[in-house]
Design an enzyme around this catalytic site. Structure first.
Site, mmCIF file in Angstrom:
data_model
loop_
_atom_site.group_PDB
_atom_site.id
_atom_site.type_symbol
_atom_site.label_atom_id
_atom_site.label_comp_id
_atom_site.label_asym_id
_atom_site.label_seq_id
_atom_site.Cartn_x
_atom_site.Cartn_y
_atom_site.Cartn_z
ATOM 1 N N LYS A 13 -5.908 -2.540 8.040
ATOM 2 C CA LYS A 13 -6.088 -3.000 9.427
ATOM 3 C C LYS A 13 -6.805 -1.931 10.230
ATOM 4 C CE LYS A 13 -2.996 -0.093 11.559
ATOM 5 N NZ LYS A 13 -3.360 0.981 12.470
ATOM 6 N N PRO A 97 -8.355 3.887 2.370
ATOM 7 C CA PRO A 97 -8.192 5.337 2.562
ATOM 8 C C PRO A 97 -6.740 5.695 2.912
ATOM 9 C CG PRO A 97 -10.158 4.558 3.703
ATOM 10 C CD PRO A 97 -9.439 3.334 3.197
ATOM 11 N N ALA A 99 -3.620 8.041 4.485
ATOM 12 C CA ALA A 99 -3.342 8.814 5.712
ATOM 13 C C ALA A 99 -4.536 8.718 6.658
ATOM 14 C CB ALA A 99 -3.003 10.265 5.387
ATOM 15 N N ALA A 100 -4.914 7.485 6.938
ATOM 16 C CA ALA A 100 -6.185 7.223 7.603
ATOM 17 C C ALA A 100 -6.060 6.468 8.920
ATOM 18 C CB ALA A 100 -7.072 6.409 6.667
ATOM 19 N N GLY A 101 -4.861 5.928 9.204
ATOM 20 C CA GLY A 101 -4.718 5.077 10.381
ATOM 21 C C GLY A 101 -5.083 3.637 10.100
ATOM 22 N N ALA A 103 -3.028 1.716 7.925
ATOM 23 C CA ALA A 103 -1.788 1.075 7.465
ATOM 24 C C ALA A 103 -1.793 0.755 5.962
ATOM 25 C CB ALA A 103 -1.478 -0.185 8.280
ATOM 26 N N ASP A 139 4.776 -1.116 11.203
ATOM 27 C CA ASP A 139 3.575 -1.935 10.983
ATOM 28 C C ASP A 139 3.777 -2.994 9.897
ATOM 29 O OD1 ASP A 139 2.064 -0.667 12.895
ATOM 30 O OD2 ASP A 139 0.965 0.609 11.491
HETATM 31 P P1 ATP Z 1 -0.600 4.105 9.336
HETATM 32 O O1 ATP Z 1 -1.852 3.455 9.845
HETATM 33 O O2 ATP Z 1 0.547 3.157 9.129
HETATM 34 O O3 ATP Z 1 -0.238 5.360 10.026
HETATM 35 P P2 ATP Z 1 -1.860 5.650 7.355
HETATM 36 O O4 ATP Z 1 -3.140 5.054 6.928
HETATM 37 O O5 ATP Z 1 -1.944 6.700 8.405
HETATM 38 O O6 ATP Z 1 -0.918 4.490 7.827
HETATM 39 P P3 ATP Z 1 -0.811 5.721 4.712
HETATM 40 O O7 ATP Z 1 -2.041 5.780 3.891
HETATM 41 O O8 ATP Z 1 -0.130 4.414 4.842
HETATM 42 O O9 ATP Z 1 -1.112 6.310 6.159
HETATM 43 O O10 ATP Z 1 0.248 6.745 4.123
HETATM 44 C C1 ATP Z 1 0.479 8.001 4.607
HETATM 45 C C2 ATP Z 1 1.388 8.767 3.630
HETATM 46 O O11 ATP Z 1 2.333 7.903 3.000
HETATM 47 C C3 ATP Z 1 0.580 9.413 2.537
HETATM 48 O O12 ATP Z 1 0.633 10.807 2.709
HETATM 49 C C4 ATP Z 1 1.200 8.957 1.227
HETATM 50 O O13 ATP Z 1 1.525 10.028 0.368
HETATM 51 C C5 ATP Z 1 2.441 8.184 1.602
HETATM 52 N N1 ATP Z 1 2.510 6.920 0.834
HETATM 53 C C6 ATP Z 1 3.561 6.414 0.215
HETATM 54 N N2 ATP Z 1 3.285 5.255 -0.398
HETATM 55 C C7 ATP Z 1 1.996 4.989 -0.164
HETATM 56 C C8 ATP Z 1 1.109 3.945 -0.558
HETATM 57 N N3 ATP Z 1 1.499 2.921 -1.320
HETATM 58 N N4 ATP Z 1 -0.151 4.009 -0.109
HETATM 59 C C9 ATP Z 1 -0.568 5.040 0.680
HETATM 60 N N5 ATP Z 1 0.217 6.053 1.051
HETATM 61 C C10 ATP Z 1 1.495 6.055 0.641
#
Ligand code: ATP
Length: 293
Positions: A13, A97, A99-101, A103, A139
Site C-alpha cells: 500500500k 520493499p 521496512a519501507a512504509g 505495509a 494496518d
Molecule cells: P509499515 O508500512 O507497516 O510500517 P514497513 O514497510 O515499514 O511496514 P515491513 O517491511 O512490514 O515494514 O517490516 C518491518 C520489519 O518487520 C522488518 O525489519 C522485518 O524484519 C520485520 N518483518 C517480520 N515479518 C516480515 C515480513 N513477512 N515481511 C517484511 N518484514 C517483516
C-alpha cells in the site's frame, strides 16, 4: 474437496494522505489516512503438512523465518484459535520493499490469515479476520481487504472509498531502512501546524479528479523522516521535475511515490532515479482495486 494447497497475493500500500491527530495516553497515535493498494505484491503458497508446526521459507535472505516473521504470528494466532493439530508450510516470494512504509509485513500477515482460513476451512468472516488481525498490527485490518480506504482510530476504523482516477506511479525505495517506531516517537503530534486536507482529498476522489487528489497529497511523517534522510526530498524533487503531478513519502518512509498521468513520463522518471542511483528499488506501477476474495 480436500484442499492441500492454496495461494494468496499480498499487495503493498501507499498513503495518499497521512495525518496524525493526537498521541493517546497509551502511546498509540490517532491517525487519519487514505490508504491505497498498489500493484506490487508478494506471493504466498500454503501447504498442509501432517507434521505439526509452522514452517516458513522465503527467497529473501534478510527476513526471519521464525516466530519473528509476521507470517508466523498470523498463522500461530489462527491455528491456536481453531485448535488445528496439523502443520503448515508457507513459501514467501518477497517483492515488496522491506521496512519501507508500504505495509509489506502487515500485508503478508493479512494474506496468511486469508490463506489459512481457506486452507483449513476455518469459517472466519472478513470482519472476524480484521478483528483478530488488529492484535498483530494496526494496518492488518486494512490489508485483509485492501483497495482505497479512509483509515481512522489507530488504523482499524475503515471506510471504503471509490477507486481514484487511473494514473501511473513511480515507487522508489532509497537504500535506507526506517523504523516506524522511531518516526512516531520523534513526531510531536500535538505541535503540528500543517495538516493535509484529507476531507478535500476524499471529495476529489469521489469526484474522480486526479488534479484535486494530487494537489492534496500530504504526510505529516515527512517532517521527521526527511530531516533524518534528505535523499527523500531529492527523490521527490526529481520525480516532479520529470513530470510527476506530485510526489510524496509513503507511511513512515523512506519509500517515495510520484503520480503521473502519462506512462512514458513515468518510465522516464524511473530511469532517471535509477541512473542517479537515488533508490535501491524502483517500480513503475498502478493502483490496484481490492480483490473480492
Ligand atoms: P509499515 O508500512 O507497516 O510500517 P514497513 O514497510 O515499514 O511496514 P515491513 O517491511 O512490514 O515494514 O517490516 C518491518 C520489519 O518487520 C522488518 O525489519 C522485518 O524484519 C520485520 N518483518 C517480520 N515479518 C516480515 C515480513 N513477512 N515481511 C517484511 N518484514 C517483516
Amino acid at each position: 474437496m480436500d484442499m492441500n494447497q492454496t495461494t494468496q497475493k499480498a499487495y503493498a500500500k501507499i498513503n495518499l494522505g497521512l495525518d496524525v491527530l493526537r498521541r493517546r495516553e497509551d502511546g498509540y497515535h490517532e491517525v487519519k489516512m487514505i490508504m491505497q493498494t498498489v500493484d506490487i505484491c508478494d506471493d504466498l503458497v500454503f501447504q498442509r503438512t501432517a507434521r505439526p508446526g509452522i514452517r516458513i521459507e522465503t527467497d529473501n535472505g534478510e527476513l526471519p523465518t521464525d516466530q519473528n516473521n509476521l507470517i508466523y504470528k498470523a498463522a500461530d494466532l489462527l491455528m491456536r484459535e481453531r485448535g488445528i493439530a496439523e502443520g503448515v508450510r508457507i513459501m514467501l516470494t518477497k517483492r515488496i520493499p522491506i521496512a519501507a512504509g508500504m505495509a509489506g509485513g502487515s500485508s503478508d500477515a493479512a494474506a496468511t490469515m486469508r490463506g489459512l482460513n481457506r486452507l483449513f476451512d476455518m469459517g472466519y468472516s472478513t470482519e472476524d479476520l480484521q478483528k483478530l488481525g488488529v492484535k498483530l498490527g494496526a494496518d492488518i485490518p486494512y490489508c485483509i481487504v485492501g483497495g482505497t480506504m479512509l483509515s481512522e482510530g489507530i488504523g482499524e476504523i475503515l471506510s471504503p472509498l471509490p477507486s481514484p482516477p487511473d494514473c501511473y506511479l513511480v515507487v522508489a525505495k532509497p537504500d535506507i531502512n526506517v523504523s516506524t517506531r522511531f518516526v512516531y516517537e520523534n513526531l510531536h503530534a500535538d505541535s503540528l501546524t500543517v495538516h493535509p486536507d484529507i476531507d478535500g482529498m476524499m471529495e476529489a476522489i469521489r469526484a474522480g479528479s486526479l488534479q484535486g487528489m494530487t494537489d492534496r497529497l500530504g504526510n505529516v511523517l515527512e517532517t521527521v523522516t526527511i530531516r533524518e534522510y534528505p535523499v527523500i526530498e531529492e527523490i521527490k524533487e526529481t520525480l516532479r521535475r520529470e513530470g510527476a503531478r506530485n510526489a510524496l513519502m509513503s507511511g513512515s518512509g523512506p519509500t517515495v511515490f510520484g503520480i503521473y498521468a502519462d506512462q512514458d513520463k513515468a518510465k522516464q522518471a524511473a530511469l532517471q532515479i535509477e541512473r542517479r542511483k537515488m533508490a535501491k528499488q524502483v517500480f513503475v506501477t498502478t493502483f490496484q482495486d481490492n480483490i473480492d476474495r
